[in-house]
Design a protein around this motif. Structure first.
Motif, PDB file in Angstrom:
ATOM      1  N   GLY A 125       0.814  -1.221   0.000  1.00 52.43           N
ATOM      2  CA  GLY A 125       0.000   0.000   0.000  1.00 52.43           C
ATOM      3  C   GLY A 125       0.842   1.263   0.000  1.00 52.43           C
ATOM      4  O   GLY A 125       0.577   2.207  -0.750  1.00 52.43           O
ATOM      5  N   MET A 126       1.885   1.279   0.834  1.00 49.83           N
ATOM      6  CA  MET A 126       2.758   2.456   0.869  1.00 49.83           C
ATOM      7  C   MET A 126       3.466   2.651  -0.470  1.00 49.83           C
ATOM      8  O   MET A 126       3.539   3.775  -0.984  1.00 49.83           O
ATOM      9  CB  MET A 126       3.797   2.326   1.985  1.00 49.83           C
ATOM     10  CG  MET A 126       3.256   2.539   3.359  1.00 49.83           C
ATOM     11  SD  MET A 126       4.534   2.690   4.637  1.00 49.83           S
ATOM     12  CE  MET A 126       5.452   1.201   4.447  1.00 49.83           C
ATOM     13  N   ALA A 127       3.984   1.571  -1.028  1.00 49.59           N
ATOM     14  CA  ALA A 127       4.709   1.679  -2.299  1.00 49.59           C
ATOM     15  C   ALA A 127       3.789   2.146  -3.416  1.00 49.59           C
ATOM     16  O   ALA A 127       4.161   3.011  -4.221  1.00 49.59           O
ATOM     17  CB  ALA A 127       5.331   0.335  -2.658  1.00 49.59           C
ATOM     18  N   PHE A 128       2.582   1.587  -3.475  1.00 49.81           N
ATOM     19  CA  PHE A 128       1.654   1.943  -4.541  1.00 49.81           C
ATOM     20  C   PHE A 128       1.264   3.415  -4.467  1.00 49.81           C
ATOM     21  O   PHE A 128       1.352   4.146  -5.455  1.00 49.81           O
ATOM     22  CB  PHE A 128       0.404   1.057  -4.483  1.00 49.81           C
ATOM     23  CG  PHE A 128      -0.630   1.429  -5.492  1.00 49.81           C
ATOM     24  CD1 PHE A 128      -0.460   1.089  -6.821  1.00 49.81           C
ATOM     25  CD2 PHE A 128      -1.765   2.127  -5.120  1.00 49.81           C
ATOM     26  CE1 PHE A 128      -1.406   1.446  -7.766  1.00 49.81           C
ATOM     27  CE2 PHE A 128      -2.714   2.477  -6.052  1.00 49.81           C
ATOM     28  CZ  PHE A 128      -2.542   2.135  -7.380  1.00 49.81           C
ATOM     29  N   PHE A 129       0.807   3.856  -3.301  1.00 49.01           N
ATOM     30  CA  PHE A 129       0.323   5.235  -3.195  1.00 49.01           C
ATOM     31  C   PHE A 129       1.452   6.256  -3.266  1.00 49.01           C
ATOM     32  O   PHE A 129       1.252   7.365  -3.773  1.00 49.01           O
ATOM     33  CB  PHE A 129      -0.525   5.415  -1.937  1.00 49.01           C
ATOM     34  CG  PHE A 129      -1.889   4.813  -2.086  1.00 49.01           C
ATOM     35  CD1 PHE A 129      -2.792   5.331  -2.993  1.00 49.01           C
ATOM     36  CD2 PHE A 129      -2.261   3.720  -1.344  1.00 49.01           C
ATOM     37  CE1 PHE A 129      -4.043   4.764  -3.150  1.00 49.01           C
ATOM     38  CE2 PHE A 129      -3.507   3.138  -1.490  1.00 49.01           C
ATOM     39  CZ  PHE A 129      -4.410   3.666  -2.401  1.00 49.01           C
ATOM     40  N   ALA A 130       2.649   5.910  -2.809  1.00 54.71           N
ATOM     41  CA  ALA A 130       3.780   6.827  -2.974  1.00 54.71           C
ATOM     42  C   ALA A 130       4.144   6.958  -4.449  1.00 54.71           C
ATOM     43  O   ALA A 130       4.401   8.060  -4.939  1.00 54.71           O
ATOM     44  CB  ALA A 130       4.974   6.332  -2.174  1.00 54.71           C
ATOM     45  N   ALA A 131       4.151   5.837  -5.175  1.00 47.89           N
ATOM     46  CA  ALA A 131       4.472   5.890  -6.608  1.00 47.89           C
ATOM     47  C   ALA A 131       3.420   6.673  -7.382  1.00 47.89           C
ATOM     48  O   ALA A 131       3.755   7.484  -8.255  1.00 47.89           O
ATOM     49  CB  ALA A 131       4.585   4.474  -7.162  1.00 47.89           C
ATOM     50  N   VAL A 132       2.148   6.449  -7.062  1.00 52.16           N
ATOM     51  CA  VAL A 132       1.077   7.185  -7.746  1.00 52.16           C
ATOM     52  C   VAL A 132       1.191   8.676  -7.443  1.00 52.16           C
ATOM     53  O   VAL A 132       1.031   9.513  -8.345  1.00 52.16           O
ATOM     54  CB  VAL A 132      -0.303   6.627  -7.338  1.00 52.16           C
ATOM     55  CG1 VAL A 132      -1.428   7.527  -7.815  1.00 52.16           C
ATOM     56  CG2 VAL A 132      -0.490   5.222  -7.879  1.00 52.16           C
ATOM     57  N   ALA A 133       1.478   9.016  -6.197  1.00 54.12           N
ATOM     58  CA  ALA A 133       1.616  10.430  -5.839  1.00 54.12           C
ATOM     59  C   ALA A 133       2.770  11.077  -6.597  1.00 54.12           C
ATOM     60  O   ALA A 133       2.633  12.188  -7.122  1.00 54.12           O
ATOM     61  CB  ALA A 133       1.827  10.566  -4.329  1.00 54.12           C
ATOM     62  N   ILE A 134       3.899  10.401  -6.681  1.00 55.93           N
ATOM     63  CA  ILE A 134       5.046  10.944  -7.408  1.00 55.93           C
ATOM     64  C   ILE A 134       4.697  11.149  -8.874  1.00 55.93           C
ATOM     65  O   ILE A 134       4.991  12.203  -9.455  1.00 55.93           O
ATOM     66  CB  ILE A 134       6.275  10.021  -7.243  1.00 55.93           C
ATOM     67  CG1 ILE A 134       6.785  10.089  -5.808  1.00 55.93           C
ATOM     68  CG2 ILE A 134       7.376  10.394  -8.229  1.00 55.93           C
ATOM     69  CD1 ILE A 134       7.810   9.032  -5.469  1.00 55.93           C
ATOM     70  N   LEU A 135       4.071  10.155  -9.476  1.00 51.59           N
ATOM     71  CA  LEU A 135       3.701  10.290 -10.886  1.00 51.59           C
ATOM     72  C   LEU A 135       2.693  11.413 -11.110  1.00 51.59           C
ATOM     73  O   LEU A 135       2.778  12.146 -12.097  1.00 51.59           O
ATOM     74  CB  LEU A 135       3.151   8.963 -11.413  1.00 51.59           C
ATOM     75  CG  LEU A 135       4.172   7.836 -11.531  1.00 51.59           C
ATOM     76  CD1 LEU A 135       3.480   6.535 -11.907  1.00 51.59           C
ATOM     77  CD2 LEU A 135       5.233   8.190 -12.552  1.00 51.59           C
ATOM     78  N   LEU A 136       1.744  11.555 -10.204  1.00 55.68           N
ATOM     79  CA  LEU A 136       0.759  12.627 -10.352  1.00 55.68           C
ATOM     80  C   LEU A 136       1.381  14.002 -10.128  1.00 55.68           C
ATOM     81  O   LEU A 136       0.952  14.977 -10.752  1.00 55.68           O
ATOM     82  CB  LEU A 136      -0.405  12.402  -9.387  1.00 55.68           C
ATOM     83  CG  LEU A 136      -1.333  11.252  -9.774  1.00 55.68           C
ATOM     84  CD1 LEU A 136      -2.321  10.969  -8.656  1.00 55.68           C
ATOM     85  CD2 LEU A 136      -2.065  11.545 -11.067  1.00 55.68           C
TER      86      LEU A 136
END
Length: 76
Positions: free
Chosen positions: A19-30
């Motif tokens: 969960g942390m990896a997914f949402f951190a990656a999505v936040a960075i990309l956004l």
């Protein structure tokens, strides 16, 4: 090797890391796009998973599954 880690603790660790990896990656990309609103929403969704890993690690330490006491018990 006999491990004191329960399946629930292991599942909590796996879920929180994913969960942390997914949402951190999505936040960075956004933030790169830049899509600020969705980026901050994704960043906010990171923190419940961070809280889960904190709770899991505290549970393990409280029940003697990790830490110096657990290492000395297994060695001797």
């Amino acid at each position: 090797m006999n491990s004191a880690v329960t399946p629930w603790v292991l599942a909590g660790r796996i879920l929180s890391i994913i969960g942390m990896a997914f949402f951190a990656a999505v936040a960075i990309l956004l933030f790169i796009i830049p899509e600020w609103t969705l980026g901050f929403v994704s960043l906010l969704l990171f923190f419940p998973f961070f809280g889960l890993i904190v709770l899991v690690e505290r549970y393990q330490a409280k029940h003697g599954m990790i830490g110096p006491e657990a290492d000395s018990e297994r060695a001797g």
